[in-house]
Structures are given as structure tokens and as C-alpha cells.
Design an enzyme around this catalytic site. Structure first.
Site, mmCIF file in Angstrom:
data_model
loop_
_atom_site.group_PDB
_atom_site.id
_atom_site.type_symbol
_atom_site.label_atom_id
_atom_site.label_comp_id
_atom_site.label_asym_id
_atom_site.label_seq_id
_atom_site.Cartn_x
_atom_site.Cartn_y
_atom_site.Cartn_z
ATOM 1 N N GLY A 234 0.258 51.774 65.898
ATOM 2 C CA GLY A 234 1.244 51.420 66.924
ATOM 3 C C GLY A 234 1.484 49.935 67.090
ATOM 4 O O GLY A 234 2.030 49.509 68.118
ATOM 5 N N GLY A 272 0.548 52.103 60.612
ATOM 6 C CA GLY A 272 1.435 52.558 59.554
ATOM 7 C C GLY A 272 2.613 51.614 59.439
ATOM 8 O O GLY A 272 2.715 50.807 58.521
ATOM 9 N N CYS A 349 29.480 63.593 58.025
ATOM 10 C CA CYS A 349 30.563 63.952 58.949
ATOM 11 C C CYS A 349 30.015 64.060 60.359
ATOM 12 O O CYS A 349 30.116 65.131 60.982
ATOM 13 C CB CYS A 349 31.177 65.274 58.533
ATOM 14 S SG CYS A 349 31.555 65.358 56.798
ATOM 15 N N TYR A 378 8.769 55.054 57.881
ATOM 16 C CA TYR A 378 9.535 56.064 58.619
ATOM 17 C C TYR A 378 11.012 55.971 58.234
ATOM 18 O O TYR A 378 11.883 55.870 59.099
ATOM 19 C CB TYR A 378 9.343 55.896 60.135
ATOM 20 C CG TYR A 378 7.894 55.914 60.567
ATOM 21 C CD1 TYR A 378 7.189 57.106 60.641
ATOM 22 C CD2 TYR A 378 7.229 54.731 60.874
ATOM 23 C CE1 TYR A 378 5.850 57.126 61.028
ATOM 24 C CE2 TYR A 378 5.883 54.735 61.269
ATOM 25 C CZ TYR A 378 5.217 55.939 61.334
ATOM 26 O OH TYR A 378 3.902 55.958 61.716
HETATM 27 C C1 PLP Z 1 -2.501 59.477 65.327
HETATM 28 C C2 PLP Z 1 -1.630 58.407 64.778
HETATM 29 N N1 PLP Z 1 -2.212 57.338 64.187
HETATM 30 C C3 PLP Z 1 -1.474 56.333 63.670
HETATM 31 C C4 PLP Z 1 -0.092 56.363 63.723
HETATM 32 C C5 PLP Z 1 0.673 55.235 63.124
HETATM 33 O O1 PLP Z 1 1.451 54.587 64.055
HETATM 34 P P1 PLP Z 1 2.308 53.302 63.629
HETATM 35 O O2 PLP Z 1 3.045 53.674 62.407
HETATM 36 O O3 PLP Z 1 3.190 53.049 64.797
HETATM 37 O O4 PLP Z 1 1.342 52.189 63.382
HETATM 38 C C6 PLP Z 1 0.553 57.447 64.345
HETATM 39 C C7 PLP Z 1 1.997 57.510 64.450
HETATM 40 O O5 PLP Z 1 2.598 58.363 65.027
HETATM 41 C C8 PLP Z 1 -0.234 58.489 64.883
HETATM 42 O O6 PLP Z 1 0.311 59.565 65.479
#
Ligand code: PLP
Length: 398
Positions: A234, A272, A349, A378
Site C-alpha cells: 500500500g 506491489g 463503445c 494493476y
Molecule cells: C494483502 C495484500 N498485500 C499487499 C497488497 C499490495 O498492495 P500495493 O500494491 O498497494 O502495494 C495488496 C493489495 O491489494 C493486498 O491485498
């Protein structure tokens, strides 16, 4: 913002290769190495594979991360195949019996257990599938942190009712299971929490410190060892300001302060988006430039069925116009606009197929190329690829 190498690659792609996802894997390796260097040694860095599990991305991360967090049987099998030696943490709600059994057979390093039912299921399966082997568990907690703590979050999963993890009393009830005979060879190693996405470094450190403090208090009260704390991912990625980056140094310094208070603590993070977003580009071309009721639109080859990120997050995807040098091949005038705001759309569309709205451009002509930045997380993997049956993009490395 676009690097010379990416620009050159976009210019040189054949028309038949467009749209194209370009991954700057050496840039990714540099970035993740810098992240690693900013973190204290005792912090384990896992990559949340859901951000982008493309084989070339995983290959680039080999040796730079301590492990991967996977959230489905599909991710589990894929990451195990692509990075056979890498430690895996298996998280996510609604794990099926088949997925848990596969994870036990593959010997994942940590199970992030989301409910008491899942804990019982895992224990029963472990006795059958992995008899005589310890199975290491972190309990995922949905910890209420109080008003204002998750400030600035793009998505908050902590404190509010959600299908994710256990309430604090649910964690306590799982500790009762570990204390009894039903747990078998399951071992509780600590706590996992992923409470929000889009937090800046200062807030992440604050949230991490609160999760650690809560875990320590719980361990003391229940007289159990909970040495490991995974504070999730996050870390913020700001699509409106692509050069504003998450402050990994400040984050690392904050984590060092948390670790200094507890020499036995193992801290783990699982970002991520903030690892891979910047290494990906979605390159395409302008098919048409037109005006509708006083506003300019550029219709691009491809669309949000390839790059859903701006539709999903309701933002403008940052982009660079890469003009084409080739002459206009038709006898009629080239559709173009000068010094005007333009909305970039795709071929779908639906009025939701928008990459960016009313963005000023100097010159934009049919046939020019557009390189969308920050398309490494993503992006393709969350997109509805087959809607309208347009061709899929190609994938290339810079
Ligand atoms: C359990 C968990 N860990 C890690 C992440 C990775 O989050 P981010 O891509 O925002 O770093 C997520 C994303 O939804 C998640 O659900």
C-alpha cells in the site's frame, strides 16, 4: 519524464506491434535495488505478485526480493514455476480446499490465515497433505486504528467492516485454537495486516508501529511468541504527480526505529504497486482526432480493456506524445489539433473508455504515438481483455 530509451523504443515499434506494453526491466531492477538499500537489513521485502505477475517482471525481481505474496492458487502455481527458489506467502480471502492443499504440497513459507474456519481447514488438510511438517501461519488482522490514522488512503481495508482478515477478538479466538489439539503442526508465527493502500511514508511508519505495538501487547497478554509482523503493502503511488515518489528512505528510517525497540522482531512488507508501476508503459497510436460539441477527442488504438487502471481508479493516466516522422499517407487532410485540451479515449463503445480527460497538448495528429506512463502495476492483468474482441497488445522489453 519518458526516458530516451523508452522514447526510442516507442518510435521504433512497428505498427503491427501496437498497442504494446513496454517493460523497462533494467529500470525496475535499479528501482527495487534502491528500495532494498533504503530498508534495514532485518526488513524482509516480499513482492505482491497481484500488482503484475508477468514473467519478465518476476524474472527481473529474482534475487532482489526475499519472497512473493500470492493471493490465489493461480498466482501460487505461476510464481512457483517462474521463481522456483523464492519464498511464498499465501494470503487472500476465500482460499479453497484445493488451493490450500496445493500450497501445502508446494511448501509455502507462510499462510496468512483470514478466518477461524480457514485455520481449522488448514489444520485438517495439513494433517493429511503434509503430515509431520510444521506449517507456519500469520493471522491476518483487521485492526481498527482510530479516526484519521489512515489519512490519505486511496483504499482503506482496516478498521471498517470487510471480508479481509480477523477482528481482534477473532485473532484471540484463533490463538485458542493454537493452544488446543486441533492445530496439529500449525505454528502461529505472528501477525499480518494490510490495512490500506496509497499511504505516504510517514503514515506507513505510524501504521506499522501501531500494528507492532498491538502485536507485542497481544503476545505478552496471551504469553505466546508472535515474532513476525507483516505490515502489508500500500505504499503510495501518485498518478497525478509521476515524479513524486514514495519516500523509501524515510520509510526505512522509520522501520529501523521500530526494530530498535525489539531485537527479536522480524518485520516484513509486501508492496506491489510502488515497486512495478513505474517500469511499465502502454504505447499506442492515435487513430483519429475529432471534435464533439466543442471538445477535442483523440481516439487511440486499444483502450481500457488493455489498461484499465485509469477507469478503475478514476484518474488521468500520465502520457507523452511521441510524434511520428512518417508523412501522412492519405490525400485528405490529417486530423490534428494544436495547443488545446484533449480527451484521450480508446476503441470501446462505452463513454467509460477514457485514459485522460481534457489534457493540454502542443500538437496531436492522427498517426502520432502516445506512451502512457505508470502502466507497470494493476494494468494489463486487471483489464477486461476480451470485451469487444479487439486484438490483445504485444509485450516487449525496453
Ligand atoms: C494483502 C495484500 N498485500 C499487499 C497488497 C499490495 O498492495 P500495493 O500494491 O498497494 O502495494 C495488496 C493489495 O491489494 C493486498 O491485498
Amino acid at each position: 519524464m519518458i526516458t530516451p530509451a523508452v522514447r526510442a523504443r516507442v518510435e521504433n515499434l512497428g505498427t503491427h506491434e501496437l498497442p504494446c506494453y513496454l517493460y523497462d526491466t533494467s529500470g525496475l531492477r535499479d528501482h527495487v535495488a534502491a528500495v532494498r538499500a533504503a530498508l534495514p537489513r532485518r526488513v524482509e521485502l516480499y513482492y505482491a505478485a497481484k500488482a503484475n505477475p508477468a514473467p519478465e517482471i518476476l524474472a527481473a525481481l529474482a534475487g532482489l526480493v526475499d519472497g512473493c505474496e500470492v493471493s490465489s492458487g493461480g498466482e501460487l502455481a505461476h510464481v512457483r514455476r517462474r521463481l522456483p527458489g523464492t519464498a511464498l506467502a499465501f494470503g487472500g480471502p476465500g482460499k479453497t480446499e484445493a488451493e490450500l492443499a496445493d500450497a501445502l504440497r508446494l511448501g509455502v513459507a507462510r499462510f496468512h490465515v483470514e478466518s477461524r474456519h480457514e485455520l481449522h481447514l488448514l489444520a485438517a488438510l495439513a494433517a493429511r497433505v503434509a503430515p509431520g511438517r510444521d506449517v507456519d501461519v500469520l493471522l491476518r488482522v483487521n485492526l481498527p486504528l482510530g479516526p484519521g490514522v489512515l489519512r490519505g488512503a486511496a483504499l482503506a481495508m482496516g478498521g471498517d467492516p470487510s471480508p479481509f482478515g480477523l477482528d481482534p477478538d477473532g485473532v484471540e479466538s484463533c490463538l485458542d485454537v493454537f493452544a488446543g489439539p486441533d492445530a496439529g503442526r500449525l505454528r502461529v508465527r505472528g501477525i499480518h495486516a494490510h490495512l490500506a493502500s496509497g499511504l505516504d511514508a510517514e503514515t506507513q511508519v505510524d501504521v506499522g508501529a501501531r500494528i507492532v505495538a498491538w502485536t507485542r501487547a497481544l503476545a505478552n497478554r496471551r504469553r505466546v511468541e508472535l515474532r513476525e509482523v507483516n505490515i502489508g503493502g500500500g505504499m503510495a503511488v501518485d498518478y497525478a504527480n509521476p515524479t513524486e515518489r514514495f519516500d523509501w528512505r524515510a520509510f526505512g528510517a522509520g522501520l529501523a526505529r521500530i526494530l530498535a525497540d525489539d531485537p527479536a522482531l522480524v518485520l516484513r512488507i509486501e508492496p506491489g504497486r510502488a515497486l512495478t508501476a513505474y517500469c511499465g508503459w502502454y504505447a499506442t497510436e492515435v487513430l483519429d482526432v475529432k471534435h464533439s460539441h466543442g471538445e477535442a477527442f483523440a481516439v487511440l488504438r486499444g483502450g481500457t480493456h488493455h489498461l484499465r487502471t485509469p477507469a478503475a481508479k478514476q484518474h488521468d493516466q500520465p502520457f507523452t506524445v511521441v510524434p511520428t516522422a512518417t508523412a501522412w499517407p492519405h490525400p485528405w487532410p490529417r486530423p490534428e489539433l494544436h495547443e488545446a485540451p484533449v480527451t484521450l479515449t480508446g476503441q470501446l463503445c462505452t463513454p467509460k473508455d477514457v485514459f485522460a480527460r481534457r489534457k493540454p497538448v502542443h500538437v496531436l495528429r492522427a498517426g502520432d504515438r502516445i506512451a502512457f506512463a505508470m502502466a507497470g502495476a494493476y494494468a494489463w492483468n486487471i483489464s477486461h481483455h476480451d470485451f469487444l474482441m479487439h486484438p490483445h497488445p504485444t509485450f516487449r522489453q525496453v
